[in-house]
Design a protein around this motif. Structure first.
Motif, PDB file in Angstrom:
ATOM      1  N   GLY A 155       0.810  -1.207   0.000  1.00 33.26           N
ATOM      2  CA  GLY A 155       0.000   0.000   0.000  1.00 33.26           C
ATOM      3  C   GLY A 155       0.846   1.262   0.000  1.00 33.26           C
ATOM      4  O   GLY A 155       0.542   2.220  -0.709  1.00 33.26           O
TER       5      GLY A 155
ATOM      6  N   SER B 271       2.423   1.594  -3.394  1.00 37.00           N
ATOM      7  CA  SER B 271       1.388   1.978  -4.354  1.00 37.00           C
ATOM      8  C   SER B 271       1.074   3.467  -4.255  1.00 37.00           C
ATOM      9  O   SER B 271       0.899   4.142  -5.280  1.00 37.00           O
ATOM     10  CB  SER B 271       0.124   1.152  -4.104  1.00 37.00           C
ATOM     11  OG  SER B 271      -0.921   1.562  -4.947  1.00 37.00           O
ATOM     12  N   THR B 272       1.016   3.991  -3.036  1.00 40.35           N
ATOM     13  CA  THR B 272       0.774   5.425  -2.858  1.00 40.35           C
ATOM     14  C   THR B 272       1.866   6.250  -3.521  1.00 40.35           C
ATOM     15  O   THR B 272       1.597   7.240  -4.213  1.00 40.35           O
ATOM     16  CB  THR B 272       0.684   5.755  -1.366  1.00 40.35           C
ATOM     17  OG1 THR B 272      -0.403   5.030  -0.779  1.00 40.35           O
ATOM     18  CG2 THR B 272       0.460   7.248  -1.152  1.00 40.35           C
TER      19      THR B 272
ATOM     20  N   ARG C 295      -6.793  13.823   0.517  1.00 37.21           N
ATOM     21  CA  ARG C 295      -5.877  12.790   0.017  1.00 37.21           C
ATOM     22  C   ARG C 295      -5.754  12.875  -1.496  1.00 37.21           C
ATOM     23  O   ARG C 295      -4.665  12.692  -2.055  1.00 37.21           O
ATOM     24  CB  ARG C 295      -6.372  11.403   0.418  1.00 37.21           C
ATOM     25  CG  ARG C 295      -6.201  11.073   1.879  1.00 37.21           C
ATOM     26  CD  ARG C 295      -6.264   9.570   2.108  1.00 37.21           C
ATOM     27  NE  ARG C 295      -7.465   8.980   1.523  1.00 37.21           N
ATOM     28  CZ  ARG C 295      -8.622   8.893   2.146  1.00 37.21           C
ATOM     29  NH1 ARG C 295      -8.761   9.398   3.372  1.00 37.21           N
ATOM     30  NH2 ARG C 295      -9.662   8.333   1.556  1.00 37.21           N
TER      31      ARG C 295
ATOM     32  N   GLN D 177      -2.235  13.363  -3.324  1.00 40.00           N
ATOM     33  CA  GLN D 177      -1.703  12.268  -4.115  1.00 40.00           C
ATOM     34  C   GLN D 177      -1.802  12.500  -5.611  1.00 40.00           C
ATOM     35  O   GLN D 177      -1.007  11.937  -6.371  1.00 40.00           O
ATOM     36  CB  GLN D 177      -2.441  10.961  -3.794  1.00 40.00           C
ATOM     37  CG  GLN D 177      -2.031  10.344  -2.473  1.00 40.00           C
ATOM     38  CD  GLN D 177      -2.612   8.957  -2.305  1.00 40.00           C
ATOM     39  OE1 GLN D 177      -3.476   8.732  -1.474  1.00 40.00           O
ATOM     40  NE2 GLN D 177      -2.152   8.021  -3.109  1.00 40.00           N
TER      41      GLN D 177
ATOM     42  N   VAL E 238      -0.514  -0.805  -8.645  1.00 39.95           N
ATOM     43  CA  VAL E 238      -1.755  -0.266  -8.087  1.00 39.95           C
ATOM     44  C   VAL E 238      -2.879  -1.294  -8.202  1.00 39.95           C
ATOM     45  O   VAL E 238      -3.651  -1.505  -7.258  1.00 39.95           O
ATOM     46  CB  VAL E 238      -2.135   1.046  -8.805  1.00 39.95           C
ATOM     47  CG1 VAL E 238      -3.537   1.493  -8.412  1.00 39.95           C
ATOM     48  CG2 VAL E 238      -1.125   2.143  -8.481  1.00 39.95           C
TER      49      VAL E 238
ATOM     50  N   SER F 299      -7.985   3.893  -7.034  1.00 41.84           N
ATOM     51  CA  SER F 299      -7.287   3.407  -5.846  1.00 41.84           C
ATOM     52  C   SER F 299      -7.362   4.407  -4.703  1.00 41.84           C
ATOM     53  O   SER F 299      -7.539   4.036  -3.539  1.00 41.84           O
ATOM     54  CB  SER F 299      -5.826   3.112  -6.190  1.00 41.84           C
ATOM     55  OG  SER F 299      -5.114   2.660  -5.072  1.00 41.84           O
ATOM     56  N   VAL F 300      -7.264   5.694  -5.044  1.00 44.81           N
ATOM     57  CA  VAL F 300      -7.350   6.737  -4.016  1.00 44.81           C
ATOM     58  C   VAL F 300      -8.784   6.925  -3.543  1.00 44.81           C
ATOM     59  O   VAL F 300      -9.057   7.081  -2.347  1.00 44.81           O
ATOM     60  CB  VAL F 300      -6.782   8.063  -4.568  1.00 44.81           C
ATOM     61  CG1 VAL F 300      -6.928   9.176  -3.540  1.00 44.81           C
ATOM     62  CG2 VAL F 300      -5.323   7.899  -4.954  1.00 44.81           C
TER      63      VAL F 300
END
Length: 339
Positions: A40, A43-44, A171, A175, A212, A286-287
């Motif tokens: 995770g 991936s971020t 976020r 991101q 991701v 994903s976010v």
């Protein structure tokens, strides 16, 4: 007698095969515990890197040069961020008989994603359309999608099912938007490096998206969300997406004709206004969706392959359209003298 070029066979995107293999890997060997935490975090970082590269590659000057064809770009943006979402909202009537609430959420998210650039340009070129307009339209759509897609998702997918809040939007800004703006600000210093290493960075892009996808589907396996999907539901989803794609292809082509655009512009509008970007949509999902991202991106993955196959056939047929030849320039023949 000259032979017409053959219509290309519908392509199977190799990257879709890689994505499906990644999904299978996540199903067989999902990351859990400390491995999931590590995946995770990576991936971020990969998502932030992706949007930094998007910002650094997008030439603001080229985009501004294309503003002279503003009617075409407004038409593509309206198709992408107005007509698509309206059709997505209309599909709410299919829940729960045809689509589950989770699959409908993914379908509506698909309708909010920006247009793709590469395939729109490729198909516009194949069909002998307005390629510079397709480049600018795709760039504008990607740029607008950085802001509009999260905002529309927060508006249309809000509530407990969507899980959106002020924290979610923060976020998203950190991101997605912040790395993109950083890429734009640093473009003058890094553009040369990105151009020289374009091929290698292309693997970085695709590898990051695969990571991701693996993280999202691993989390989905751990949460048990895949028990909500049956083969019958998947078949129904494919049918709904086929109708959606057909509607957008027809609306963009005939609507552009009614608005007075010529053949080359109509081709650019059709291919740029009917597509959705897998590369932009996967990181955003994903976010936005967290543990439910696996189901959210499934409609987008299926739609991406469907649009490639259908548009390849359409582009091949458009390439065979007769194009009117203007009369040769030159002095007009002298009229005979009157007696």
């Amino acid at each position: 007698m000259s032979r017409r070029p053959p219509i290309p066979r519908p392509p199977i995107d190799p990257y879709i095969l890689a994505l499906l293999a990644t999904v299978a890997l996540a199903a067989l060997l999902p990351a859990s515990g400390a491995a999931a935490d590590a995946a995770g975090g990576i991936s971020t970082g990969a998502i932030a890197l992706l949007f930094f590269l998007y910002g650094a590659r997008l030439s603001t000057g080229e985009a501004l040069d294309g503003l002279r064809h503003w009617r075409l770009h407004v038409t593509v943006l309206a198709a992408t961020f107005v007509v698509f979402p309206l059709l997505g909202l209309a599909a709410r009537g299919l829940v729960p008989v045809v689509l589950t609430p989770a699959l409908y959420g993914g379908l509506l998210f698909l309708c909010l994603v920006p247009s793709t650039i590469q395939s729109s340009i490729a198909f516009t070129s194949m069909a002998r359309g307005n390629v510079p307009a397709a480049i600018c339209a795709g760039s504008f759509s990607s740029l607008a999608g950085i802001v509009l897609t999260p905002l529309l998702a927060a508006l249309l997918l809000g509530g407990p099912a969507g899980g959106f809040s002020a924290g979610s939007l923060l976020r998203i800004a950190l991101q997605l938007l912040l790395p993109f703006l950083a890429g734009q600000l640093l473009r003058r210093w890094v553009a040369g490096f990105l151009t020289r290493h374009k091929k290698v960075l292309g693997y970085v892009d695709r590898g990051s998206i695969l990571l991701v996808v693996y993280t999202a589907f691993s989390e989905g396996m751990t949460e048990g969300v895949w028990h909500q999907v049956t083969p019958a539901r998947l078949a129904a989803l494919l049918g709904v997406e086929a109708v959606l794609l057909a509607a957008m292809l027809a609306l963009t082509w005939y609507g552009a004709g009614r608005l007075g655009f010529g053949r080359e512009d109509r081709i650019a509008i059709q291919f740029a206004g009917s597509k959705k970007s897998l590369a932009a949509g996967l990181p955003m999902a994903s976010v936005l969706f967290g543990a439910h991202a696996s189901l959210a991106v499934l409609p987008l993955m299926l739609f991406h392959q469907m649009q490639l196959m259908v548009c390849a056939v359409i582009a091949g047929r458009r390439a065979n359209d007769p194009v009117p030849v203007p009369p040769p320039a030159g002095p007009r023949p002298a009229e005979p003298a009157r007696r």
